[in-house]
Design a protein around this motif. Structure first.
Motif, mmCIF file in Angstrom:
data_model
loop_
_atom_site.group_PDB
_atom_site.id
_atom_site.type_symbol
_atom_site.label_atom_id
_atom_site.label_comp_id
_atom_site.label_asym_id
_atom_site.label_seq_id
_atom_site.Cartn_x
_atom_site.Cartn_y
_atom_site.Cartn_z
ATOM 1 N N LEU A 39 -0.274 3.145 -27.133
ATOM 2 C CA LEU A 39 -1.561 3.507 -26.533
ATOM 3 C C LEU A 39 -2.562 2.361 -26.698
ATOM 4 O O LEU A 39 -3.308 2.044 -25.770
ATOM 5 C CB LEU A 39 -2.105 4.788 -27.172
ATOM 6 N N ARG A 40 -2.562 1.736 -27.862
ATOM 7 C CA ARG A 40 -3.468 0.592 -28.068
ATOM 8 C C ARG A 40 -3.073 -0.571 -27.167
ATOM 9 O O ARG A 40 -3.936 -1.228 -26.575
ATOM 10 C CB ARG A 40 -3.455 0.177 -29.544
ATOM 11 N N ARG A 41 -1.786 -0.844 -27.034
ATOM 12 C CA ARG A 41 -1.325 -1.916 -26.144
ATOM 13 C C ARG A 41 -1.737 -1.661 -24.690
ATOM 14 O O ARG A 41 -2.040 -2.591 -23.943
ATOM 15 C CB ARG A 41 0.195 -2.031 -26.202
ATOM 16 N N LEU A 42 -1.719 -0.396 -24.305
ATOM 17 C CA LEU A 42 -2.063 -0.020 -22.932
ATOM 18 C C LEU A 42 -3.571 0.065 -22.709
ATOM 19 O O LEU A 42 -4.020 0.379 -21.607
ATOM 20 C CB LEU A 42 -1.423 1.329 -22.582
ATOM 21 N N GLY A 43 -4.344 -0.188 -23.748
ATOM 22 C CA GLY A 43 -5.798 -0.172 -23.616
ATOM 23 C C GLY A 43 -6.382 1.222 -23.553
ATOM 24 O O GLY A 43 -7.535 1.409 -23.142
ATOM 25 N N ARG A 44 -5.613 2.216 -23.981
ATOM 26 C CA ARG A 44 -6.097 3.588 -23.949
ATOM 27 C C ARG A 44 -7.040 3.834 -25.120
ATOM 28 O O ARG A 44 -6.859 3.269 -26.208
ATOM 29 C CB ARG A 44 -4.938 4.579 -23.999
ATOM 30 N N LEU A 45 -8.018 4.676 -24.927
ATOM 31 C CA LEU A 45 -9.020 4.938 -25.948
ATOM 32 C C LEU A 45 -8.681 6.139 -26.819
ATOM 33 O O LEU A 45 -9.379 6.408 -27.803
ATOM 34 C CB LEU A 45 -10.386 5.165 -25.291
ATOM 35 N N HIS A 46 -7.622 6.876 -26.487
ATOM 36 C CA HIS A 46 -7.273 8.066 -27.244
ATOM 37 C C HIS A 46 -6.063 7.822 -28.127
ATOM 38 O O HIS A 46 -5.316 6.852 -27.941
ATOM 39 C CB HIS A 46 -6.983 9.236 -26.289
ATOM 40 N N SER A 47 -5.866 8.707 -29.073
ATOM 41 C CA SER A 47 -4.700 8.698 -29.939
ATOM 42 C C SER A 47 -3.721 9.781 -29.492
ATOM 43 O O SER A 47 -4.033 10.615 -28.632
ATOM 44 C CB SER A 47 -5.120 8.978 -31.390
ATOM 45 N N LYS A 48 -2.545 9.792 -30.103
ATOM 46 C CA LYS A 48 -1.570 10.839 -29.811
ATOM 47 C C LYS A 48 -2.155 12.206 -30.138
ATOM 48 O O LYS A 48 -2.026 13.154 -29.341
ATOM 49 C CB LYS A 48 -0.290 10.605 -30.608
ATOM 50 N N ASP A 49 -2.813 12.327 -31.285
ATOM 51 C CA ASP A 49 -3.371 13.623 -31.677
ATOM 52 C C ASP A 49 -4.421 14.100 -30.675
ATOM 53 O O ASP A 49 -4.489 15.299 -30.348
ATOM 54 C CB ASP A 49 -3.981 13.542 -33.070
ATOM 55 N N GLU A 50 -5.249 13.179 -30.172
ATOM 56 C CA GLU A 50 -6.245 13.557 -29.169
ATOM 57 C C GLU A 50 -5.570 14.002 -27.876
ATOM 58 O O GLU A 50 -6.042 14.938 -27.205
ATOM 59 C CB GLU A 50 -7.189 12.389 -28.906
ATOM 60 N N ALA A 51 -4.476 13.341 -27.516
ATOM 61 C CA ALA A 51 -3.749 13.721 -26.311
ATOM 62 C C ALA A 51 -3.177 15.129 -26.437
ATOM 63 O O ALA A 51 -3.290 15.950 -25.518
ATOM 64 C CB ALA A 51 -2.624 12.722 -26.030
ATOM 65 N N LEU A 52 -2.572 15.424 -27.572
ATOM 66 C CA LEU A 52 -1.994 16.745 -27.769
ATOM 67 C C LEU A 52 -3.071 17.822 -27.815
ATOM 68 O O LEU A 52 -2.864 18.942 -27.330
ATOM 69 C CB LEU A 52 -1.161 16.762 -29.051
ATOM 70 N N SER A 53 -4.227 17.487 -28.381
ATOM 71 C CA SER A 53 -5.345 18.431 -28.384
ATOM 72 C C SER A 53 -5.818 18.711 -26.964
ATOM 73 O O SER A 53 -6.098 19.869 -26.601
ATOM 74 C CB SER A 53 -6.497 17.877 -29.225
ATOM 75 N N ALA A 54 -5.903 17.651 -26.140
ATOM 76 C CA ALA A 54 -6.322 17.823 -24.748
ATOM 77 C C ALA A 54 -5.338 18.691 -23.979
ATOM 78 O O ALA A 54 -5.730 19.548 -23.171
ATOM 79 C CB ALA A 54 -6.457 16.458 -24.079
ATOM 80 N N ILE A 55 -4.048 18.482 -24.229
ATOM 81 C CA ILE A 55 -3.021 19.295 -23.570
ATOM 82 C C ILE A 55 -3.186 20.756 -23.956
ATOM 83 O O ILE A 55 -3.101 21.660 -23.106
ATOM 84 C CB ILE A 55 -1.616 18.775 -23.936
ATOM 85 N N GLU A 56 -3.445 21.019 -25.224
ATOM 86 C CA GLU A 56 -3.604 22.394 -25.692
ATOM 87 C C GLU A 56 -4.821 23.064 -25.059
ATOM 88 O O GLU A 56 -4.761 24.223 -24.621
ATOM 89 C CB GLU A 56 -3.721 22.411 -27.220
#
Length: 385
Positions: free
Chosen positions: A135-152
């Motif tokens: 995610l950092r390499r791709l320049g994304r501002l979120h983390s895995k945990d934030e992504a899973l929270s958003a999905i929920e």
């Protein structure tokens, strides 16, 4: 036959051009800005809906799609104003699909509740990876945990939800992707979009690649292996590929994107948005001014849209073929002939079938899995004189 656009429906695309940051792989029309006047943008979209509606108000609107950019940066009031005015302009289908794209960093339960109350019934979340380093390499501002929270949050708010993942990333092995995709399947609802990373000119990744500084990208053999892993895992879990990069069980496809791939009509509103509209029996290509400020000024002066182009029958047929062969359902050869005025060359179809790149199923041609890997070459062969 009826006007051809009726074969695939009618959709409305709204482009929101703003992001919190520009991802290094992104070649979409997106811009980073400190301040956004939401009411100004809402009024501009409403004005453009009025303009497009003048020639299309008798149609049934099957889908709306808020894309970007990062539409989840839109105020719920802005989304509500656009949907409300679209409902006044067109007849909404009883089962209209209204999708909004979101990034995990801008997902909040209260914001999503506002979108739901405005009429959004499907969200597409740009997760891209379940690995924090990537995610950092791709320049994304979120983390895995934030992504899973958003999905929920999305699963608890909307009846339909999709999220995107990108594979073919730097230093990614087949084993890595297999583990990540199996993990992602566990969080999927009824749709996954799975794209292979492509390095586009004009992006930060493109500049790094030209300078020899974008290392660890997969070679052709690994790219094929990653594609095959994607198909096998998704099929095993009841999410077959209905399109080259999109996976869902029957009746859970993205209806808006199906309008594109089935070569229906759609209005494009917002900076850089494209459209295809059938007006008085002619298929018209539309395109809007790309820069946000210039587009806003153009809305005020009635010149937000560039000059329209009438698409010739041969170009329409080529577009239908290019879009339709992305789908597992393939292309109706009779419809192709009706659009172009001449049938597809049967010798070309026969040769592609013999090469295991295509199958002919009654009156439909469909690419095989092998054919999808070289889709551009297949299309070129079919269009050859």
């Amino acid at each position: 036959m009826p006007e051809d656009w009726q074969n695939a429906g009618f959709g409305l695309y709204i482009h929101w051009p703003f992001c919190q940051a520009k991802c290094p792989y992104c070649d979409f029309n997106s811009h980073v800005t400190a301040q956004i006047d939401q009411s100004t943008w809402a009024n501009a979209y409403i004005s453009e809906i009025d303009r497009i509606g003048l020639g299309t108000s008798d149609r049934v609107l099957n889908t709306m799609f808020f894309g970007g950019g990062t539409p989840s940066l839109m105020a719920a009031e802005t989304v509500d104003a656009v949907i409300t005015h679209a409902r006044k302009t067109w007849h909404f289908a009883n089962d209209i699909e209204i999708t909004l794209e979101a990034n995990p960093t801008s997902v909040e339960a209260s914001r999503f509740a506002g979108y739901h109350d405005a009429g959004v019934n499907r969200v597409s979340i740009g997760v891209q990876s379940l690995r924090d380093d990537d995610l950092r390499r791709l320049g994304r501002l979120h983390s895995k945990d934030e992504a899973l929270s958003a999905i929920e949050i999305a699963r608890n708010t909307f009846p339909r939800m999709s999220f995107d993942l990108m594979y073919g990333r730097q230093d990614q092995t087949a084993k890595d992707w297999e583990a990540e995709l199996n993990e992602a399947i566990g969080f999927a609802a009824d749709h996954l979009s799975l794209y292979q990373l492509t390095v586009e000119d004009g992006t930060a990744f493109g500049d790094r690649y030209k300078a020899g500084r974008l290392l660890g990208l997969p070679d052709d053999d690994l790219s094929v292996q990653l594609f095959e892993i994607t198909q096998e895992i998704c099929e095993h879990n009841g999410l077959p590929a209905y399109e080259v990069s999109n996976h869902a069980p029957a009746d859970s496809e993205s209806r808006h994107n199906m309008i594109y791939w089935r070569y229906g009509d759609y209005a494009g509103i917002g900076p850089g948005a494209h459209g295809r509209l059938t007006i008085q029996g002619q298929k018209i290509a539309t395109e809007a001014e790309k820069l946000p400020g210039k587009w806003l000024s153009g809305v005020s002066s009635g010149m937000a849209e560039l000059p329209r182009t009438v698409i010739s029958s041969s170009d329409q047929a080529a577009e239908y073929l290019m879009m339709g062969l992305r789908l597992s359902e393939g292309v109706d050869v009779d419809r192709f002939a009706a659009i172009s005025g001449m049938p597809i060359n049967q010798d070309h179809i026969k040769q592609l079938c013999e090469d295991d790149l295509m199958i002919l199923d009654e009156n439909r041609i469909k690419t095989t899995r092998r054919g999808r890997l070289i889709l551009n070459a297949v299309i070129e062969a079919l269009l050859r004189d």
